[in-house]
Design a protein around this motif. Structure first.
Motif, mmCIF file in Angstrom:
data_model
loop_
_atom_site.group_PDB
_atom_site.id
_atom_site.type_symbol
_atom_site.label_atom_id
_atom_site.label_comp_id
_atom_site.label_asym_id
_atom_site.label_seq_id
_atom_site.Cartn_x
_atom_site.Cartn_y
_atom_site.Cartn_z
ATOM 1 N N VAL A 172 47.507 76.748 14.806
ATOM 2 C CA VAL A 172 48.551 76.434 13.833
ATOM 3 C C VAL A 172 47.995 76.568 12.418
ATOM 4 O O VAL A 172 46.899 76.059 12.135
ATOM 5 N N PRO A 173 48.708 77.241 11.504
ATOM 6 C CA PRO A 173 48.237 77.387 10.117
ATOM 7 C C PRO A 173 48.081 76.029 9.433
ATOM 8 O O PRO A 173 48.715 75.042 9.827
ATOM 9 N N GLY A 233 58.511 75.301 13.229
ATOM 10 C CA GLY A 233 58.554 76.753 13.099
ATOM 11 C C GLY A 233 58.072 77.457 14.349
ATOM 12 O O GLY A 233 57.783 76.842 15.377
ATOM 13 N N VAL A 234 57.966 78.758 14.209
ATOM 14 C CA VAL A 234 57.496 79.604 15.309
ATOM 15 C C VAL A 234 55.977 79.651 15.276
ATOM 16 O O VAL A 234 55.370 79.724 14.208
ATOM 17 N N VAL A 235 55.357 79.585 16.432
ATOM 18 C CA VAL A 235 53.908 79.733 16.531
ATOM 19 C C VAL A 235 53.593 80.911 17.453
ATOM 20 O O VAL A 235 54.322 81.170 18.409
ATOM 21 N N ALA A 236 52.559 81.640 17.118
ATOM 22 C CA ALA A 236 52.139 82.759 17.957
ATOM 23 C C ALA A 236 51.300 82.233 19.109
ATOM 24 O O ALA A 236 50.381 81.447 18.906
ATOM 25 N N ARG A 266 56.078 84.479 21.172
ATOM 26 C CA ARG A 266 56.521 83.537 20.144
ATOM 27 C C ARG A 266 56.927 82.218 20.792
ATOM 28 O O ARG A 266 57.842 82.179 21.615
ATOM 29 N N GLY A 267 56.208 81.162 20.415
ATOM 30 C CA GLY A 267 56.548 79.835 20.896
ATOM 31 C C GLY A 267 57.234 79.024 19.810
ATOM 32 O O GLY A 267 57.315 79.442 18.655
ATOM 33 N N GLN A 268 57.727 77.853 20.185
ATOM 34 C CA GLN A 268 58.402 76.976 19.240
ATOM 35 C C GLN A 268 57.596 75.694 19.071
ATOM 36 O O GLN A 268 57.093 75.125 20.043
ATOM 37 N N LEU A 269 57.471 75.261 17.823
ATOM 38 C CA LEU A 269 56.763 74.029 17.504
ATOM 39 C C LEU A 269 57.730 73.061 16.850
ATOM 40 O O LEU A 269 58.341 73.374 15.815
#
Length: 298
Positions: free
Chosen positions: A111-112, A98-101, A78-81
């Protein structure tokens, strides 16, 4: 540009500086490059020492953003954006996105669409989207910063490209299905719109060499009647394609009656399927029975 900066983290109510490996372009080397066609529009940005940050819009789909590193520097997880202010605009608070996988593979960060549009707006406002994640090796986190310098002009050209995209892509029309009412071989307005999209795609993609049109029926009624009805359904679709400009010698029409049911529901079996074959495709993937993937419905 690659450097190390200190990030303040909170651990047991004590603020401690943590060094991070930071990758990002500076004023002197921040560029955005547009790749455009009727099938895809991509706006890419070189992140020195890391790889690329890419906005990509495929025909028929939504805008997406992903990172494409030269080497796998981030540990999966889990990374941070966040969207941060550049160094020359101090005092602006960062905006958490938010959190990015973070995954393995060529595109570890994707990113969605909703968050992607936040990134675009941040860049247009002169801000810097930043992804932070633990490193594969070592204790220092990896930070990838996407520069807003020269983004606005590149984005304007990207928008013009998007305006010329096809309404659909190959994956969406490679296998399509026209449903029919009981005993009917009539095309609805929605069916015609779907076929129009297929025609436009065929006329644009010169690698499409064959179009298979397969008529089917349910098992209600005699086998002879079902065979004739499936042929009528296939022919009406083939004739529509030809009337809109698809060469007749590209089209193969087949009628199967009730021989290849798609499911136990009669409504699912009253159909004509349209399959496109491009140069180099394996012919065995173009069978008439409707198996091998879910077709696009009208």
């Amino acid at each position: 540009m690659f450097n190390k900066i200190a990030i303040v983290t909170t651990l047991s109510l004590v603020s401690l500086p943590v060094m991070a490996d930071v990758f990002g372009a500076g004023i002197e080397n921040s560029q955005w490059y547009l790749s455009e066609s009727a099938f895809d529009c991509s706006l890419s940005h070189e992140v020195p020492g890391y790889g690329k940050a890419i906005f990509s819009h495929r025909a028929g789909e939504s805008l997406q953003f992903y990172l494409e590193p030269a080497l796998p520097l981030m540990k999966p997880g889990r990374g941070q954006l966040v969207i941060e202010a550049p160094s020359w605009r101090p005092g602006l608070a960062p905006l958490p996105v938010g959190v990015v996988a973070v995954a393995d593979g060529r595109r570890p960060v994707e990113v969605p669409p909703g968050q992607t549009h936040q990134l675009v707006q941040g860049l247009l406002n002169g801000m810097v989207p930043t992804v932070t994640r633990a490193a594969w090796y070592g204790n220092e986190p990896i930070r990838v910063r996407v520069s807003s310098i020269n983004f606005a002009s590149g984005y304007r050209a990207y928008q013009q490209c998007v305006g010329g995209l096809l309404p659909v892509n190959y994956d969406q029309v490679q296998r399509s299905r026209i449903p029919f009412a009981p005993g009917s071989a009539r095309l609805s307005a929605a069916d015609q719109r779907l076929l129009d999209d297929i025609v436009l795609y065929i006329q644009t993609d010169t690698t499409v060499e064959r179009v298979f049109v397969d008529g089917h029926s349910d098992r209600l009624g005699s086998r002879i009647r079902n065979r004739a009805l499936s042929e009528e359904r296939a022919n009406i679709v083939a004739e529509y394609l030809k009337a809109q400009g698809v060469p007749a010698d590209m089209i193969t029409v087949r009628a199967h009656g009730d021989r290849y049911p798609a499911s136990s529901r009669p409504a699912d079996n009253r159909r004509t399927t349209i399959r496109l074959q491009r140069q180099g495709d394996r012919p065995e993937l173009q069978q008439a029975n409707g198996y091998g993937g879910e077709p696009r419905n009208g």
